[in-house]
Design a protein around this motif. Structure first.
Motif, mmCIF file in Angstrom:
data_model
loop_
_atom_site.group_PDB
_atom_site.id
_atom_site.type_symbol
_atom_site.label_atom_id
_atom_site.label_comp_id
_atom_site.label_asym_id
_atom_site.label_seq_id
_atom_site.Cartn_x
_atom_site.Cartn_y
_atom_site.Cartn_z
ATOM 1 N N GLN A 41 15.165 50.670 21.365
ATOM 2 C CA GLN A 41 15.865 51.607 20.484
ATOM 3 C C GLN A 41 16.496 50.810 19.360
ATOM 4 O O GLN A 41 17.255 49.871 19.600
ATOM 5 C CB GLN A 41 16.928 52.380 21.254
ATOM 6 N N SER B 148 10.339 49.971 25.612
ATOM 7 C CA SER B 148 10.806 50.729 24.468
ATOM 8 C C SER B 148 12.086 50.089 23.947
ATOM 9 O O SER B 148 12.993 49.799 24.727
ATOM 10 C CB SER B 148 11.064 52.178 24.883
ATOM 11 N N THR C 247 12.011 53.138 19.059
ATOM 12 C CA THR C 247 12.555 54.487 18.978
ATOM 13 C C THR C 247 13.894 54.451 18.249
ATOM 14 O O THR C 247 14.530 53.406 18.163
ATOM 15 C CB THR C 247 12.768 55.100 20.377
ATOM 16 N N ARG C 248 14.278 55.606 17.738
ATOM 17 C CA ARG C 248 15.584 55.781 17.125
ATOM 18 C C ARG C 248 16.289 56.870 17.887
ATOM 19 O O ARG C 248 15.685 57.876 18.271
ATOM 20 C CB ARG C 248 15.430 56.181 15.648
ATOM 21 N N LYS C 249 17.591 56.693 18.107
ATOM 22 C CA LYS C 249 18.368 57.727 18.769
ATOM 23 C C LYS C 249 18.318 58.985 17.904
ATOM 24 O O LYS C 249 18.525 58.927 16.711
ATOM 25 C CB LYS C 249 19.808 57.267 18.965
ATOM 26 N N ARG C 250 18.045 60.084 18.545
ATOM 27 C CA ARG C 250 17.942 61.359 17.827
ATOM 28 C C ARG C 250 19.234 62.145 17.944
ATOM 29 O O ARG C 250 19.896 62.113 18.961
ATOM 30 C CB ARG C 250 16.781 62.160 18.357
ATOM 31 N N VAL D 66 13.631 52.862 12.503
ATOM 32 C CA VAL D 66 12.272 52.626 13.014
ATOM 33 C C VAL D 66 11.354 52.068 11.935
ATOM 34 O O VAL D 66 10.509 51.221 12.205
ATOM 35 C CB VAL D 66 11.709 53.929 13.624
ATOM 36 N N HIS E 8 11.457 58.720 14.272
ATOM 37 C CA HIS E 8 12.158 58.308 15.494
ATOM 38 C C HIS E 8 11.260 57.513 16.436
ATOM 39 O O HIS E 8 11.707 57.071 17.489
ATOM 40 C CB HIS E 8 12.733 59.530 16.226
#
Length: 141
Positions: free
Chosen positions: A91, A89, A137-140, A95, A122
């Motif tokens: 980050q 994954s 993924t993107r930091k949420r 995205v 995300h």
């Protein structure tokens, strides 16, 4: 005592004392590397170094290493290009832009980035040119 009997006793003692030692002392880890497969080593190294800004540590036809954000991806030759889940994954800040870069570099999307609960996407499920499934993924919040 014959030679085989001696070796059997010695190996049991060595394993027993090693297990005993391991219970008291953690293993010394020198390096952590995640290995994936590639049918085309050059294409795989190019993908991970160009798309993710990885630095090539080692490259040959058998195994190559690319470091990304202090992690090491080992790329092992001999892959068959079949779809394989890796658990990798990455980050990234965007995205959608990252997914576009994956596709532009010869990868595919198996799940396009989707907005969720009014937030920007995300997650994107991707496949590198060698068939290795990866996530963006993107930091949420």
């Amino acid at each position: 005592m014959n030679w085989r009997a001696f070796l059997e006793i010695f190996s049991q003692l060595s394993l027993s004392s090693a297990v005993s030692h391991a219970k008291m002392h953690p293993m010394i880890v020198e390096r952590l590397k995640y290995v994936i497969w590639a049918a085309d080593m050059g294409r795989a190294v190019k993908f991970y170094s160009e798309v993710f800004g990885g630095r090539v540590l080692k490259q040959n036809d058998i195994i190559s290493e690319v470091t990304i954000c202090d992690g090491i991806i080992g790329i092992h030759g001999g892959g068959e290009g079949e779809r394989t889940w890796t658990g990798l994954s990455f980050q990234v800040p965007d995205v959608i832009a990252g997914a576009a870069e994956i596709v532009a570099a010869g990868g595919q999307l198996t799940r396009e980035p989707q907005p969720e609960n009014g937030e920007p996407p995300h997650l994107a499920m991707c496949v590198d040119p060698e068939g290795n499934e990866i996530m963006l993924t993107r930091k949420r919040g």
